[in-house]
Structures are given as C-alpha cells and as structure tokens.
Design a protein around this motif. Sequence first.
Motif, short mmCIF file in Angstrom:
data_model
loop_
_atom_site.label_atom_id
_atom_site.label_comp_id
_atom_site.label_asym_id
_atom_site.label_seq_id
_atom_site.Cartn_x
_atom_site.Cartn_y
_atom_site.Cartn_z
N LEU A 164 -5.16 -23.66 5.80
CA LEU A 164 -5.13 -22.22 6.05
C LEU A 164 -5.25 -21.52 4.70
O LEU A 164 -4.83 -22.07 3.67
N ALA A 165 -5.78 -20.31 4.71
CA ALA A 165 -5.95 -19.57 3.46
C ALA A 165 -4.62 -18.93 3.03
O ALA A 165 -3.86 -18.46 3.88
N PRO A 166 -4.34 -18.90 1.72
CA PRO A 166 -3.20 -18.12 1.25
C PRO A 166 -3.44 -16.63 1.53
O PRO A 166 -4.57 -16.23 1.79
N PHE A 167 -2.39 -15.84 1.46
CA PHE A 167 -2.53 -14.44 1.88
C PHE A 167 -1.64 -13.52 1.05
O PHE A 167 -0.68 -13.96 0.40
N THR A 168 -1.96 -12.25 1.12
CA THR A 168 -1.10 -11.19 0.61
C THR A 168 -0.94 -10.14 1.71
O THR A 168 -1.93 -9.74 2.33
N VAL A 169 0.31 -9.74 1.96
CA VAL A 169 0.57 -8.66 2.91
C VAL A 169 0.84 -7.39 2.12
O VAL A 169 1.64 -7.38 1.19
N PHE A 364 2.39 -1.95 -3.26
CA PHE A 364 2.69 -2.06 -1.83
C PHE A 364 2.60 -3.50 -1.31
O PHE A 364 2.56 -3.72 -0.11
N ALA A 365 2.53 -4.48 -2.19
CA ALA A 365 2.55 -5.88 -1.75
C ALA A 365 3.92 -6.23 -1.20
O ALA A 365 4.95 -5.81 -1.74
N VAL A 366 3.94 -7.02 -0.12
CA VAL A 366 5.20 -7.51 0.45
C VAL A 366 5.50 -8.85 -0.20
O VAL A 366 4.71 -9.80 -0.09
N ILE A 367 6.62 -8.94 -0.89
CA ILE A 367 6.95 -10.13 -1.68
C ILE A 367 8.37 -10.57 -1.35
O ILE A 367 9.14 -9.85 -0.71
N GLU A 368 8.73 -11.78 -1.82
CA GLU A 368 10.09 -12.28 -1.59
C GLU A 368 11.08 -11.46 -2.42
O GLU A 368 10.82 -11.12 -3.58
#
Length: 447
Positions: A164-169, A364-368
């Motif tokens: 699966l491809a890595p992603f950024t939300v 606006f990236a969703v990160i840990e």
Amino acid sequence: MYKLYDYQQKLVVETRQALSNGNKGVLIVSPPGSGKSAVIAEIARLTTLKKNRVLFFVHRQELVKQIKDSFIKQNVDLNYCTIMTVGKVAHRLSILPKPNLIIVDESQHSRAKTYQKIFNYYSDIPRLGFTGSPWRLSGKGFKDIYSTMIQGPKTKWLIDHHKLAPFTVYGYQLGDKNALKHSSTGDYTKQSMDNFTHSIIHGDIVKSWLKFTKDRKTIVYCHSVNFSKEVAKAFRDAGINAVHADSQTSTPKRERIMNDFKQGKIKVLCNVDLISEGFDVPDCSCVVLLRPTESLVIYLQQSMRAMRYQPDKHAVIIDQVGNFEKFGLPDADYHWSLEDRAKHPHREGSTTDGPAIKTCPECFAVIEAENITCPLCGHDFSAEIRRIQQKKDQELSAIKAQEFHIDLIARKKVSELTSFKELTMYAKAKHYKNGWAWHMAKRKGFI
C-alpha cells in the motif's frame, strides 16, 4: 494467471484449513487495497478444479464485473461459477444450481435480509465472507454468521512492505459541525448533512485542493447528488476538469466517465458513495472527504482509495469534515472481532493504546501527537507543548485545592457554614439531594 503475494497465499491456506476443520462460516479480514479479489479468485480456482460449484455474490454490479475479470485472469473455470449481485441471487434461489461453496465480498453487509435469505436457503453449504472492516453502526457482530475469523496483515505492515502507498492526511476543516444530527441508524441524517454543506464555501474546497495536491488525479466523496454536482462545477469554474457521477447515472455514461478518469482525461471525479468499494485506479493519489460519517467502514474505504500501491507514490487524503478526529489515521491498529460491541462509541474498533494525533497549524498535516516538530513543514510544537503542560499543571493544582477546601468544609458543622457557596460544597461532599443547599441558605438568610 498471476502469482499471489506470500500474505495472500497464507490467507488462502488458512481459509481452506478453517473449512477442513469443520467451520461452516469463515470471515476473512484484510485492509482495503490489499488484494482480496486475488485471494477470492485463487480459492474459486482451487474449488472449481475439483468440479465443485462456487456461488459468488456482492451488493453492486460494478463489483460483479471486477470479480469476473479476476476469475478470468486466475483461470477459474466459470462453467462451475455463479456470479451475481445479492439481489439477483435472492430472487433466483429455486432455479440456481446448488453450490458447494458460497463466497461473499464486502461481507460487512452480511446482516442484511437478502443475505440472510440466501444463507438460510443454503444452510448446509459452507460460506466465506471477505471484508476490509467487519463493522456495523448497530454494533451487531457476525459470530452467528461466521464461526471463525482469519485476519490478514495490518495496514502499517502493507505500507512498510510496499503493498500500500504511504500517505499524508491534511485535516483542513470546513463547515459547521454543530449542524450535524444523528439518525436512528447512528450515522448523520441527510437533512443535517445538507445543512452542514450549506455552511461550506465551495471555493474553499478548490483552494485547499490547489494548496495541498495540485494536479493529482483525485476522487471527491460527497453525501448528496446536488452537493457533488456543485463541487464538480466549482472545480470546472477554476479551470479543472471535474465530473460528477452517482448510482443513478446511466450505465453507458457512468462507464464512459470511469474510463475517462482512469485514462486521465478527467482530473477530479466527484461522487456519492459510488467509488467506495472495489473501484481500482492505482494512479489515483488523492481523495477529498466531504461526507461526514460515523461509520468506520465508510471512512476506511474512502480515505484508503488513494493508497493503491505504485512505486514512489505518496497518497494525499484531504479530510475537510473531521472524520479522522473520530477514527484516527487509516493505518491505526484496529481490533476486529466477531462479537457484538457497544453501539456507536468513538474510535470504534481501534486499540485504546493507539497513537494520539494532532493537526499542524502551519501546513494542516495530521501527525502523531508525540512529534515535537512537524515532519512535513518543520513547525516547532515546543511552545504549544509547554503551554499545554502548564495548563494541565494549573488545572491539577486547582482541582487539588478545591478538593482540599471541600474536605475542610465537610468537617464543619452546618451552623459554622457562612455562605451559599460553602453550603453547596458541603452538600456535594455529603451527597445531599439537589436543593438542600438552596433551602438551607434561604433559612440562614444568605439568599
């Protein structure tokens, strides 16, 4: 004929073993995009090799065509296969050849009446159910339909192993969430979603797309036909080739739109719950979520649509309705079970110790949440973390001080209390009924 990946072959072996162990129902769980069709086709091939019949059904015609293509590629003998939508099977039970094995795709729908009708009619036939997320809004489990469950690899593993491809939300919130109201099913009502989308400026949807993912082949998920058409028009007004499609679009036109999108003639495809299951466009690298939902199934199917693997591909998920706030990121470690669960809790299915998340105020990236700097734009969270810790310390100190004060008040006699506030704290400490403090304060002349 294609060769299965090791994890797919493992699912085939474990599934056949579960059947040979006497299980009449086996549920196979593997994330969206992990290649369930290949596993289904291989099991069908092995079954028909022995001249045994397979009955395959699913709830949408587009998925029927997809599985037929997979069967043909895998050299499945179609003379021993019945492949139909669930509705057609349910209406033809008396004339269909009796199968030796039933295979159901997208089997999170297995509790529906049409599925139950088929299962009851073929109660003596073993069944296999395939799904990316065995989850229903009602909280009802599947243990009465499937006696055992086999789980494939986790999403994180599939990303790490280039399946699966890595992603950024990007969590770029639009719309007034206070407008959303729940229906009896547990998801939001159509009327409340209409009201919610009325608070969204269509131009902002296009602006955020241009900001985060300009020129990517994109699928946009909407809740209604009118809203989807309006969004497509907003893209076209900005000079971007966008088209709307839904289940009511005529079959020839819908097929033409899908082919044009696959070939890159259409840049943005807006739809209403049409491209959530089984639609495979590997070079689609962006999805825009404009349909708020309480359904984990819908969230995963839609958000992961852009994560089909291609070398060097990095998917972008623009969640403009805050679904990620309820369910976490698509690669969260969800715990699946055949058992019933509580109805409609937040973060359903996810492990309680999964990583907390936050949205970067700069990009606006969703990160840990544990990140001190944003891995995308480098924003430094140190000051925010110090402020949050300071606020927590102050709140804890205030709570401890209040608890000490209440404990001190509780040791006094009622005659020693000198204000309505002290009477209220005394009543709280003693667990007196509501109204005691007011009546006592009135008697003492405090009010």
